[in-house]
Design a protein around this motif. Structure first.
Motif, PDB file in Angstrom:
ATOM      1  N   LEU A 207     -11.496   7.353  -1.354  1.00  0.00           N
ATOM      2  CA  LEU A 207     -12.740   6.684  -1.722  1.00  0.00           C
ATOM      3  C   LEU A 207     -12.867   6.549  -3.237  1.00  0.00           C
ATOM      4  N   ARG A 208     -11.929   7.144  -3.965  1.00  0.00           N
ATOM      5  CA  ARG A 208     -11.941   7.067  -5.427  1.00  0.00           C
ATOM      6  C   ARG A 208     -10.927   6.052  -5.948  1.00  0.00           C
ATOM      7  N   ARG A 209      -9.751   6.019  -5.317  1.00  0.00           N
ATOM      8  CA  ARG A 209      -8.675   5.177  -5.834  1.00  0.00           C
ATOM      9  C   ARG A 209      -7.805   4.701  -4.678  1.00  0.00           C
ATOM     10  N   GLU A 210      -7.172   3.578  -4.905  1.00  0.00           N
ATOM     11  CA  GLU A 210      -6.177   3.072  -3.963  1.00  0.00           C
ATOM     12  C   GLU A 210      -4.923   2.744  -4.749  1.00  0.00           C
ATOM     13  N   THR A 211      -3.790   3.075  -4.187  1.00  0.00           N
ATOM     14  CA  THR A 211      -2.536   3.008  -4.928  1.00  0.00           C
ATOM     15  C   THR A 211      -1.548   2.065  -4.244  1.00  0.00           C
ATOM     16  N   PHE A 212      -0.762   1.387  -5.069  1.00  0.00           N
ATOM     17  CA  PHE A 212       0.151   0.356  -4.590  1.00  0.00           C
ATOM     18  C   PHE A 212       1.479   0.455  -5.338  1.00  0.00           C
ATOM     19  N   SER A 213       2.559   0.247  -4.606  1.00  0.00           N
ATOM     20  CA  SER A 213       3.855   0.056  -5.253  1.00  0.00           C
ATOM     21  C   SER A 213       4.138  -1.438  -5.329  1.00  0.00           C
ATOM     22  N   LEU A 214       5.148  -1.792  -6.091  1.00  0.00           N
ATOM     23  CA  LEU A 214       5.439  -3.204  -6.339  1.00  0.00           C
ATOM     24  C   LEU A 214       6.530  -3.687  -5.394  1.00  0.00           C
ATOM     25  N   GLY A 215       6.197  -4.715  -4.608  1.00  0.00           N
ATOM     26  CA  GLY A 215       7.191  -5.301  -3.718  1.00  0.00           C
ATOM     27  C   GLY A 215       7.989  -6.397  -4.382  1.00  0.00           C
ATOM     28  N   GLY A 216       7.385  -7.074  -5.361  1.00  0.00           N
ATOM     29  CA  GLY A 216       8.086  -8.134  -6.069  1.00  0.00           C
ATOM     30  C   GLY A 216       7.132  -8.843  -7.008  1.00  0.00           C
ATOM     31  N   THR A 217       7.673  -9.440  -8.050  1.00  0.00           N
ATOM     32  CA  THR A 217       6.835 -10.189  -8.991  1.00  0.00           C
ATOM     33  C   THR A 217       7.625 -11.353  -9.570  1.00  0.00           C
TER      34      THR A 217
ATOM     35  N   ASP B 207       6.760  13.880   6.965  1.00  0.00           N
ATOM     36  CA  ASP B 207       7.293  14.475   5.742  1.00  0.00           C
ATOM     37  C   ASP B 207       6.861  13.634   4.545  1.00  0.00           C
ATOM     38  N   PRO B 208       6.075  14.196   3.613  1.00  0.00           N
ATOM     39  CA  PRO B 208       5.669  13.420   2.437  1.00  0.00           C
ATOM     40  C   PRO B 208       6.845  12.894   1.626  1.00  0.00           C
ATOM     41  N   ASP B 209       7.995  13.570   1.687  1.00  0.00           N
ATOM     42  CA  ASP B 209       9.156  13.083   0.945  1.00  0.00           C
ATOM     43  C   ASP B 209       9.716  11.802   1.549  1.00  0.00           C
ATOM     44  N   VAL B 210       9.319  11.479   2.786  1.00  0.00           N
ATOM     45  CA  VAL B 210       9.736  10.238   3.432  1.00  0.00           C
ATOM     46  C   VAL B 210       8.641   9.187   3.332  1.00  0.00           C
ATOM     47  N   TYR B 211       7.401   9.575   3.637  1.00  0.00           N
ATOM     48  CA  TYR B 211       6.330   8.604   3.832  1.00  0.00           C
ATOM     49  C   TYR B 211       5.406   8.441   2.626  1.00  0.00           C
ATOM     50  N   ALA B 212       5.547   9.284   1.620  1.00  0.00           N
ATOM     51  CA  ALA B 212       4.753   9.145   0.400  1.00  0.00           C
ATOM     52  C   ALA B 212       5.680   8.795  -0.759  1.00  0.00           C
ATOM     53  N   VAL B 213       5.093   8.499  -1.917  1.00  0.00           N
ATOM     54  CA  VAL B 213       5.899   8.150  -3.091  1.00  0.00           C
ATOM     55  C   VAL B 213       5.482   9.024  -4.267  1.00  0.00           C
ATOM     56  N   ASP B 214       6.401   9.180  -5.207  1.00  0.00           N
ATOM     57  CA  ASP B 214       6.069   9.922  -6.414  1.00  0.00           C
ATOM     58  C   ASP B 214       5.277   9.023  -7.357  1.00  0.00           C
ATOM     59  N   PRO B 215       4.538   9.614  -8.300  1.00  0.00           N
ATOM     60  CA  PRO B 215       3.661   8.812  -9.167  1.00  0.00           C
ATOM     61  C   PRO B 215       4.367   7.701  -9.930  1.00  0.00           C
ATOM     62  N   GLY B 216       5.646   7.870 -10.232  1.00  0.00           N
ATOM     63  CA  GLY B 216       6.351   6.858 -10.998  1.00  0.00           C
ATOM     64  C   GLY B 216       6.523   5.533 -10.273  1.00  0.00           C
ATOM     65  N   LEU B 217       6.364   5.538  -8.956  1.00  0.00           N
ATOM     66  CA  LEU B 217       6.492   4.304  -8.187  1.00  0.00           C
ATOM     67  C   LEU B 217       5.154   3.599  -7.971  1.00  0.00           C
ATOM     68  N   ILE B 218       4.078   4.186  -8.459  1.00  0.00           N
ATOM     69  CA  ILE B 218       2.768   3.551  -8.311  1.00  0.00           C
ATOM     70  C   ILE B 218       2.613   2.501  -9.406  1.00  0.00           C
ATOM     71  N   ALA B 219       2.690   1.231  -8.990  1.00  0.00           N
ATOM     72  CA  ALA B 219       2.595   0.124  -9.946  1.00  0.00           C
ATOM     73  C   ALA B 219       1.164  -0.267 -10.239  1.00  0.00           C
TER      74      ALA B 219
ATOM     75  N   VAL C  35       0.866  -1.178   0.000  1.00  0.00           N
ATOM     76  CA  VAL C  35       0.000   0.000   0.000  1.00  0.00           C
ATOM     77  C   VAL C  35       0.904   1.230   0.000  1.00  0.00           C
ATOM     78  N   ALA C  36       0.617   2.189  -0.836  1.00  0.00           N
ATOM     79  CA  ALA C  36       1.476   3.360  -0.987  1.00  0.00           C
ATOM     80  C   ALA C  36       0.619   4.601  -1.153  1.00  0.00           C
ATOM     81  N   GLN C  37       1.073   5.697  -0.595  1.00  0.00           N
ATOM     82  CA  GLN C  37       0.325   6.942  -0.721  1.00  0.00           C
ATOM     83  C   GLN C  37       1.094   7.932  -1.591  1.00  0.00           C
ATOM     84  N   LEU C  38       0.382   8.570  -2.485  1.00  0.00           N
ATOM     85  CA  LEU C  38       0.953   9.628  -3.299  1.00  0.00           C
ATOM     86  C   LEU C  38       1.176  10.879  -2.456  1.00  0.00           C
ATOM     87  N   HIS C  39       2.130  11.696  -2.863  1.00  0.00           N
ATOM     88  CA  HIS C  39       2.366  12.959  -2.162  1.00  0.00           C
ATOM     89  C   HIS C  39       1.074  13.767  -2.039  1.00  0.00           C
ATOM     90  N   GLU C  40       0.350  13.884  -3.133  1.00  0.00           N
ATOM     91  CA  GLU C  40      -0.848  14.725  -3.116  1.00  0.00           C
ATOM     92  C   GLU C  40      -1.904  14.185  -2.170  1.00  0.00           C
TER      93      GLU C  40
END
Length: 271
Positions: free
Chosen positions: A239-249, A186-198, A163-168
C-alpha cells in the motif's frame, strides 16, 4: 496523441494487488489506462460463502468492471480465453484454456488492443508469473511478444514493465505462516533483488483506491482466500509502493530507478 498505458493480465484480481495503485495514479494524472484480461477466471473458487451460489465467470467479470471503476481506469477488455486452473485443477482438456492457446494468436489479440489504444507503456507479469501460475506465464510471454511486434501495428510501444516483488516484500507477505499460493515459494526464485527494480512508484495517495479495487473482487478476497487472510502488516508494503522490473525499452532511461512509469517516455506525456 494522449498518454496511454496498457496492462495485460490473466485473471480478474491480478491487476489490483501488484499494480492497482500505479494504475490509479496514472489515471489520476490523465493517462488513458486500459486493462486487457485474458480470462474471466473460470477455474477460480468463490471464497466468500456469504455470496451463496454464483456463476463464477459472470461474477468475476463484474467484479473486474467494478475494480476498474474504483481505480478510475477504462472498463476491462476481455480476450475470451479460459482460465487454465493450476495444480490438480489444471484444465488440460479445455481447448480454450490459456495453456492450450497458440502463443502467437494470443499476441495477435493483444496487438489488436495495442492498435486501438496506442499505449506508450505496457505492464504485465514478470517471467515467473509472481507465483508460477501457468496463465500468468502465458500472459507474460504474449505481452512481451506483442511489445516486440508493436511497430507492426503503428507506433511502437516505448516501454514494457513487469510487476516484480522484492525479497523483503515477499517474505512480509508470507509471514511466519504462509498462506495458500504463497506457501513453499522460494524468494530466490519468485522475487528479485533491489538492483533489478527499474521503477518504484509511491502509491500511498492511492492506497484507498487499491483497497477498494481489491475488495471489489469479493469471490477472490473472501474469508477463505489467501488475500482475505492477509494481515494489515503483510499488506502494508504493497500500500506504500509498487515495484517493477524492466521488460524492454525503445527510449533511454533518464535515471535509475524510475519513480514513474512514464519517466523518459517521449510521446503524449500528461501535462
Amino acid at each position: 496523441m494522449p498518454a496511454a498505458l496498457l496492462a495485460v493480465f490473466a485473471h480478474p484480481d491480478d491487476e489490483a494487488l501488484r499494480c492497482g495503485g500505479t494504475l490509479a495514479r496514472a489515471a489520476a494524472q490523465g493517462v488513458h489506462v486500459t486493462l486487457a484480461c485474458l480470462t474471466r477466471g473460470e477455474a477460480g473458487r468463490n471464497t466468500d460463502p456469504s455470496l451463496g451460489d454464483v456463476e463464477l465467470p459472470a461474477a468475476r467479470e463484474q467484479e473486474l468492471r467494478d475494480a476498474c471503476a474504483h481505480l478510475g481506469i477504462q472498463p476491462p477488455r476481455f480476450l475470451d480465453y479460459h482460465d487454465s486452473g493450476r495444480g490438480e485443477r489444471l484444465r488440460t482438456g479445455d481447448p480454450l484454456a490459456c495453456i492450450n492457446a497458440d502463443p502467437v494468436a494470443v499476441e495477435d489479440r493483444i496487438l489488436e488492443v495495442i492498435a486501438q489504444v496506442r499505449p506508450q507503456v505496457m505492464v504485465t507479469f514478470d517471467p515467473h508469473g509472481i507465483y508460477g501460475h501457468p496463465d500468468h506465464l502465458v500472459a507474460h510471454r504474449a505481452a512481451t511478444g506483442a511489445f516486440a511486434r508493436s511497430a507492426a501495428v503503428g507506433r511502437p510501444v516505448e516501454r514494457l514493465y513487469y510487476v516484480a516483488q522484492l525479497h523483503e516484500d515477499m517474505r512480509a507477505l508470507q509471514g511466519e505462516r504462509p498462506l495458500g499460493v504463497l506457501q513453499g515459494l522460494d524468494p530466490d526464485v519468485y522475487a528479485v533483488d533491489p538492483g533489478l527494480i527499474a521503477a518504484q512508484v509511491d502509491v500511498r495517495d492511492y492506497a484507498a483506491h487499491k483497497l477498494r479495487a481489491l475488495r471489489a473482487h469479493r469471490t477472490q478476497t473472501g474469508p477463505l482466500s489467501t488475500l482475505g487472510r492477509l494481515s494489515d502488516t503483510q499488506l502494508a508494503p504493497l500500500l506504500r509502493r509498487e515495484t517493477f522490473s524492466l521488460g524492454g525499452t525503445r527510449t533511454p532511461l533518464p535515471h535509475y530507478p524510475l519513480t514513474d512509469l512514464f519517466d523518459g517516455v517521449t510521446q503524449g506525456l500528461p501535462a
